[in-house]
Each structure stands twice: as structure tokens, then as C-alpha cells.
Design an enzyme around this catalytic site. Structure first.
Site, PDB file in Angstrom:
ATOM      1  N   GLY A 231       0.713  -1.340   0.011  1.00  0.00           N
ATOM      2  CA  GLY A 231       0.006  -0.080   0.111  1.00  0.00           C
ATOM      3  C   GLY A 231       0.828   1.210   0.219  1.00  0.00           C
ATOM      4  O   GLY A 231       0.327   2.347  -0.338  1.00  0.00           O
TER       5      GLY A 231
ATOM      6  N   GLY B 139      -0.260   6.139   1.206  1.00  0.00           N
ATOM      7  CA  GLY B 139       0.884   5.634   0.551  1.00  0.00           C
ATOM      8  C   GLY B 139       2.236   6.030   1.206  1.00  0.00           C
ATOM      9  O   GLY B 139       2.996   5.967   0.607  1.00  0.00           O
TER      10      GLY B 139
ATOM     11  N   ARG C 254      14.459  -0.155   1.525  1.00  0.00           N
ATOM     12  CA  ARG C 254      14.563  -1.623   2.147  1.00  0.00           C
ATOM     13  C   ARG C 254      15.160  -2.557   0.866  1.00  0.00           C
ATOM     14  O   ARG C 254      14.747  -2.567  -0.134  1.00  0.00           O
ATOM     15  CB  ARG C 254      12.999  -2.041   2.351  1.00  0.00           C
TER      16      ARG C 254
ATOM     17  N   ASP D  98       0.768 -11.719   6.317  1.00  0.00           N
ATOM     18  CA  ASP D  98       1.068 -10.794   5.342  1.00  0.00           C
ATOM     19  C   ASP D  98       2.595 -10.364   5.611  1.00  0.00           C
ATOM     20  O   ASP D  98       3.330  -9.633   5.046  1.00  0.00           O
ATOM     21  CB  ASP D  98       0.282  -9.728   4.926  1.00  0.00           C
ATOM     22  N   ASN D  99       2.937 -10.357   6.779  1.00  0.00           N
ATOM     23  CA  ASN D  99       4.196 -10.003   7.387  1.00  0.00           C
ATOM     24  C   ASN D  99       5.265 -11.147   7.521  1.00  0.00           C
ATOM     25  O   ASN D  99       6.188 -11.007   8.596  1.00  0.00           O
ATOM     26  CB  ASN D  99       4.117  -9.292   8.863  1.00  0.00           C
TER      27      ASN D  99
ATOM     28  N   ASP E 295       9.220  -6.074   7.789  1.00  0.00           N
ATOM     29  CA  ASP E 295       7.943  -5.098   8.184  1.00  0.00           C
ATOM     30  C   ASP E 295       7.965  -4.909   9.793  1.00  0.00           C
ATOM     31  O   ASP E 295       7.272  -5.452  10.718  1.00  0.00           O
ATOM     32  CB  ASP E 295       6.688  -5.801   7.955  1.00  0.00           C
TER      33      ASP E 295
END
Length: 630
Positions: free
Chosen positions: A192, A226, A283, A382-383, A392
Site C-alpha cells: 500500500g 501511501g 528496504r 502478510d508479514n 516489516d
């Protein structure tokens, strides 16, 4: 029969005895113990070898299935050593395998929407920028990319890494994925506010993906902007590097820049938003593929199930090549249990071997977190990285006063699903969800899924017990000694990091007078009464007996223990001090803190203040505990 993915499907059942029961569960209030949902439990066959109550790991089991597969892989070509040429930004060797080999979104706009039949959407960075500045950078990560460190001095460097000026050769995109958040299926999530630029191939042909977090809206932004704020970006940048130098598998961070613009955030979701400086962190990881990258396609079913296979093939080809190259071997065939005559042959199904390795990597990672005292805070699927990396960094926290029920995430209250002691169980729960996804695509069978979870249990126990033994300076695991120690730490709320660092000063001398036994620990055993002193004295006496039996000299043991028990960890109050200075335009504390965290096991004379206990102000909201807002 094909298994159909459903967030409530009764597919795999978790054993009622969880990993937390090893040492930490007895110290958790019943309300904070992780409640396994009966419909989402993974069955572990009676023949499994979890050894939760074993006194020491079986040395023969310490060789993971992943090791066996890697030993089979083709020998790597070792050419003549040559000097590595450092590159400018324009000379980086880009590759774009992810967008080249996987299905993408036909649209390239950033309008929030559901994206179907695709692994990614090509989208350009769009964060507003005004006189961006370089806050901090990692020479270590630059070295991974063969990037000339002089490039950090370029006037246009902040422009390029804020996304305002696209790097030559980059093909930016946002990844599509879903996930279970706090145990509930959340549907499509995706990047996102993170935009990947592509992959760099270095001189060793290692693949490193660059990603700008906070670079603007994507189709996966939903109702968000975002963007990212300086506060959370400093935390992510510093912890990515701190974890690496602690020896914990993690994504990395190349640099951090301010955007020069302000971002509105409601830190505590209490209706009091405020303007904060915006920032972008670059990252770096070999891949940012998550468990949820597969789950989203399983949840949609139909033709999307084929994407699961394509994405699995991609991951194996580029990140698990030893599995692609494996050959038939008896040593990689396993029986699921004594009452089951069938055999799980990992060499006949590469997807099963891949699932097992992901389970083992995840178990090893969680064991390392438990050993170092790290709490992730948001262990949603999702992490979870398929590479077994910490990914994350949101409301994370290192243990200060030892509290197994500690969670650094205000959103995790009051249930504390993701508290420190629950992390091993959550890791297994997440593996169960990942395995169910692969079952939905007919990539693995239920027996293969259950075997992967058995391997998670074995790998976690072996790794955790080995870590605790090394932290104590012992050659073998002593369950009773460890249990008593953790109980004492919890009762007296002793600082976890400082205690283990001080422990190396204990001498293996049975002649030490009883009233002097606690002298080496006086800096960490604070404000304890007579009864607690007696409890600690009894434990130290037992510990000394173990040290004597090991036969290792005090000096040798101290060097060994200090190499695994850090003096410095990235405590939340240290982050906050750096954030407070940076928000006034002073970035020196961020840079100084990075340098300290690059040598966590060294004494570093003159830096002792970074090992101090948290001051009183560190317990205010927004420091010791944070929300997911960033």
C-alpha cells in the site's frame, strides 16, 4: 480431491500442547495465552518428534531437511577471485525477474481497487517531495550491491531515493498479496505504500530487491495515502540493520531520506491527528515475497490457483535453487508416524521439500527472536517472509524488564495474541495457513503439510535449546535450570539483555561465599528482598555446578557468552531519542545509534549509555508501546 481455500476451513489441526509451554507459558496469565482455534488447528501425528520435554536436543536431528537438500545441490562454480568494482547508481546491474516471469496487472494506475489474476501492478513513485535530505545510510548494504559509498554524497541521491527522480534501469511495481490479520482473513492487502524498483544482481550474482517504503499510493493503498513518517521510518531503518548485526535473519535498509513534506497521522487512533515529517526508507531484500503473496490467489480460487504454482516455481528457481536441483535420496524420505505406513518423499515433490524448508527457516527465525528477546508485534501472515527473514518493522520491541506477556503493539491489547511468549505458536499457526494455500493448489498433500509442521516443531526446539545453552555458556541444555531462571526473571522483572551480559562474570568456583554469589549480578538484580535473594542464590549455586561440570575455563566461557549475549540492543527509548532529534533536523543521533548497533557484542568504551535501562519517560505511550500507524 482438491482442497478449496477458505479462511474458516477445518484443514490442519494444531497440537493442544504448544511451544510456549516449553518455558514461558507458565508465566503467562491465562487470558493472554494464544487461543488456538479448533477449526484452524494442525494435526501432528503421534509419531512426530517434537520433544517438548526433552532435556537436550538429539544431535542427529539438528541437521535440517534444508541442509540435506543443499548438500545434494550442484557444486557452485568458484572462479578466480577478482577485485570487485564499485558501481555508480547508473551502473547498477538491474534484473526484473519478478515482473518478467509472473503475471501482472494490465493497468498501471494507482487507483485503489481489487487487482485480480496478477502478482503485481506497475506503478510509479508519487510522494510529494521538497528539498529531500539524506538522514542515514548503510555502508554494509551498499557493499552488498557493489555500490560505491561515494554515491551517498551525490546531490541528487535524496531525490532518487525519495522516488522523485527514478533510478536509471528501475521498473517500479507494487506487489499484490493478502493475509490473516490478528487471526482473521483480511482479503487483499498488498504493497500500500511500498514500491519495488527491481532487483540488482551483484558481482556474486546475488539478487537484491530494492524497495521504497513511503513512496506514494498504489492500487493496494485502500483509504491510506501511501506515505510514511520520519518516526516510523527511523525505526525501520535502524532495526533492519541492528537485527542483521545481531545475527538475526532480516530484510536490510540502504538509506533513509526525508521528503521535506508533512504527513498527517493519528498515532493512537484516538481522533487526535498531527502533522509529522514525511520520509522514505529504501528496504533491501533478496525477495519481499510473503505467505500472503500465495494466500490471495488461493482465496480467489479458479484460474488464480495456477498463479500459486507459478509463484512457487519462481521462488524455487530464484531463491531455493538447491531444491530445483535435488535428486532421489533415501535420506529425504520420512514416515509421518508410527501408525502410518505411508512415506513422505521430499525428493519426489519439490513443493513439499520447499514447504518444509520454509517451515524450518521460520522456526529457526522465531527461535532466534526468543533468544535475543525480540517481539515483532504484528505477526500477520502478510508479514511473514518465505525466506525466513524478519520483515516489516512496525511496533516492534526488545524486552527490557522480562515479561513473557509483553507486546509492543497497542492494537494487540488486550488479547496479546502477538506477545513475546506466543511467537513460537503464532509461527506454527502461520505455517498452517501457508500450507493450506499450497494444498488448495494441489501442490502438497495433507501428509506433506503435516510433515512440514512437524519439522517446524523439531527445528524450533533444537534451535531454541541450543541458543539458550550458548547464552548460559553450557554445552548441553538443562531444562530445569532454564525454567527456574526464566521464572526468576519474570518474578523480579529483570532486564533481559543486561542480565545475560552480566551472567558471563559468574565464576565456576564452588568456594565462593554464599553472601558473595550475587555480586556479579548486583547491577541487574535491583530492589529484591531477602526471599528473592535466597531464590537467586539457590539458582546461582545450581548454575555454578553446571559450569564446573562443563570443564570450560572462566575466561574462555566469558568470551563465548559475550559473543552471543549482546551489550547493546535497539531499545525503543533509544529509537525515540534519535527520532526526537531528527524531527528538529539533527540526524547525528540516528547515525551514531546505527554505528553502536553495528557492533552489539563489543564493549565499545564510551558508549555505555546506550546499554542503560530505560528512563522513566520511556514508559509513556508512543515509546514503549506503539500502534501500527506510520
Amino acid at each position: 480431491m482438491r482442497f478449496h481455500f477458505s479462511p474458516k476451513s477445518p484443514l490442519l489441526t494444531l497440537s493442544s500442547s504448544s511451544f510456549t509451554s516449553l518455558c514461558l507459558r507458565p508465566f503467562l496469565p491465562s487470558s493472554t495465552r494464544f487461543p488456538f482455534y479448533p477449526s484452524l488447528a494442525c494435526h501432528v501425528s503421534s509419531g512426530s518428534n517434537l520433544r517438548m520435554d526433552s532435556s537436550s536436543p538429539d544431535p542427529s536431528s539438528s541437521l535440517s531437511v534444508a541442509d540435506g537438500l543443499k548438500n545434494q545441490s550442484f557444486s557452485e562454480h568458484n572462479g578466480n577471485m577478482k577485485k570487485i568494482v564499485k558501481l555508480s547508481l547508473e551502473d547498477l546491474n538491474w534484473d526484473h525477474s519478478f515482473v518478467r516471469e509472473l503475471p501482472g496487472d494490465p493497468r498501471s494506475d494507482s487507483i485503489p481497487r481489487q487487482v485480480f489474476h496478477a502478482c503485481y501492478t506497475k506503478v510509479l513513485p508519487s510522494a510529494e517531495v521538497e528539498n529531500p535530505k539524506l538522514v542515514a545510510w548503510s555502508d554494509s548494504v551498499a557493499d552488498l550491491l557493489d555500490l560505491d559509498p561515494n554515491e551517498f554524497e551525490r546531490p541528487d541521491f535524496p531525490l532518487k531515493f525519495s522516488g522523485a527522480s527514478l533510478l536509471a534501469g528501475a521498473v517500479p511495481y507494487a506487489q499484490c498479496y493478502g493475509g490473516h490479520q490478528f487471526g482473521t482473513w483480511a482479503g487483499q492487502l498488498g504493497d500500500g505504500r511500498a514500491i519495488s524498483l527491481g532487483e540488482i544482481l551483484n558481482s556474486k550474482l546475488e539478487r537484491w530487491e530494492l524497495q521504497l517504503k513511503g513512496a506514494g499510493k498504489t492500487p493496494y493503498s485502500r483509504f491510506a495515502d501511501g506515505l510514511a513518517v520520519l518516526r516510523s521510518s527511523i525505526r525501520e531503518f535502524l532495526c533492519s540493520e541492528a537485527m542483521h548485526f545481531l545475527g538475526i535473519p532480516t530484510t536490510r535498509a540502504l538509506c533513509l531520506v526525508t521528503t521535506g513534506k508533512y504527513v498527517t497521522r493519528d498515532m493512537f487512533y484516538d481522533g487526535n491527528p498531527k502533522e509529522e515529517p514525511g520520509a522514505v526508507v529504501c528496504r533491501v531484500s533478496q525477495s519481499f515475497i510473503r505467505f500472503g503473496s500465495y494466500q490471495i490467489h488461493a482465496s480467489r480460487g479458479g484460474e488464480d490457483l495456477g498463479i500459486i504454482r507459478s509463484l512457487a516455481d519462481y521462488a524455487i528457481r530464484h531463491h531455493f535453487p538447491h531444491i530445483e536441483n535435488m535428486s532421489k535420496s533415501e535420506s529425504l524420505s520420512f514416515s509421518p508416524g508410527d501408525d502410518d505406513q505411508s512415506v513422505v518423499d521430499l525428493t519426489s515433490n519439490k513443493y513439499a521439500a520447499w514447504t518444509v524448508e520454509i517451515a524450518e527457516r521460520t522456526a529457526s527465525l522465531v527461535a532466534k527472536w526468543q533468544g535475543i528477546g525480540f517481539t515483532h508485534g504484528v505477526l500477520n501472515t502478510d508479514n511473514m517472509s518465505i525466506l525466513g527473514l524478519t520483515i516489516d518493522y512496525g511496533p516492534f520491541g526488545f524486552l527490557d524488564a522480562f515479561d513473557p506477556s509483553y507486546t509492543p503493539n497497542t492494537t494487540d491489547l488486550p488479547g496479546r495474541r502477538y506477545c513475546f511468549a506466543n511467537q513460537p505458536d503464532i509461527g506454527l499457526w502461520n505455517i498452517a495457513q501457508f500450507a493450506s494455500t499450497l494444498m488448495a493448489a494441489d501442490l502438497i498433500s495433507d501428509k506433506e503439510a503435516n510433515y512440514a509442521m512437524e519439522r517446524y516443531g523439531t527445528e524450533f526446539m533444537d534451535e531454541y535449546q541450543a541458543i539458550l545453552s550458548r547464552k548460559l555458556g553450557l554445552q548441553k541444555y538443562n531444562k530445569q535450570l532454564v525454567n527456574k531462571l526464566l521464572g526468576n526473571l519474570a518474578v523480579d522483572k529483570v532486564d533481559y539483555t543486561n542480565f545475560f551480559r552480566a551472567l558471563s562474570n559468574i565464576k565456576a568456583d564452588p568456594g565462593i561465599p554464599e553472601d558473595e554469589l550475587l555480586v556479579p549480578l548486583k547491577s541487574v538484580l535491583l530492589d529484591i528482598g531477602k526471599e528473592r535473594k535466597e531464590a537467586w542464590t539457590t539458582w546461582v549455586q545450581s548454575y555454578i555446578q553446571e559450569l564446573i561440570a562443563s570443564g570450560i575455563s572462566d575466561d574462555e566461557r566469558k568470551v563465548s557468552m559475550d559473543s552471543v549475549n549482546p551489550k547493546y540492543v535497539l531499545r525503543n527509548y533509544l529509537c525515540q531519542s534519535a527520532i526526537d532529534a531528527a524531527e528538529t533536523g539533527d540526524f547525528e543521533e540516528v547515525r551514531r545509534l546505527l554505528k553502536v548497533m553495528e557492533r552489539p557484542y563489543d564493549e565499545q568504551p564510551g558508549m555505555e549509555k546506550y546499554a542503560r535501562l530505560p528512563p522513566a519517560w520511556a514508559y509513556r505511550p508512543g515509546v514503549c508501546m506503539l500502534s501500527c500507524s506510520s
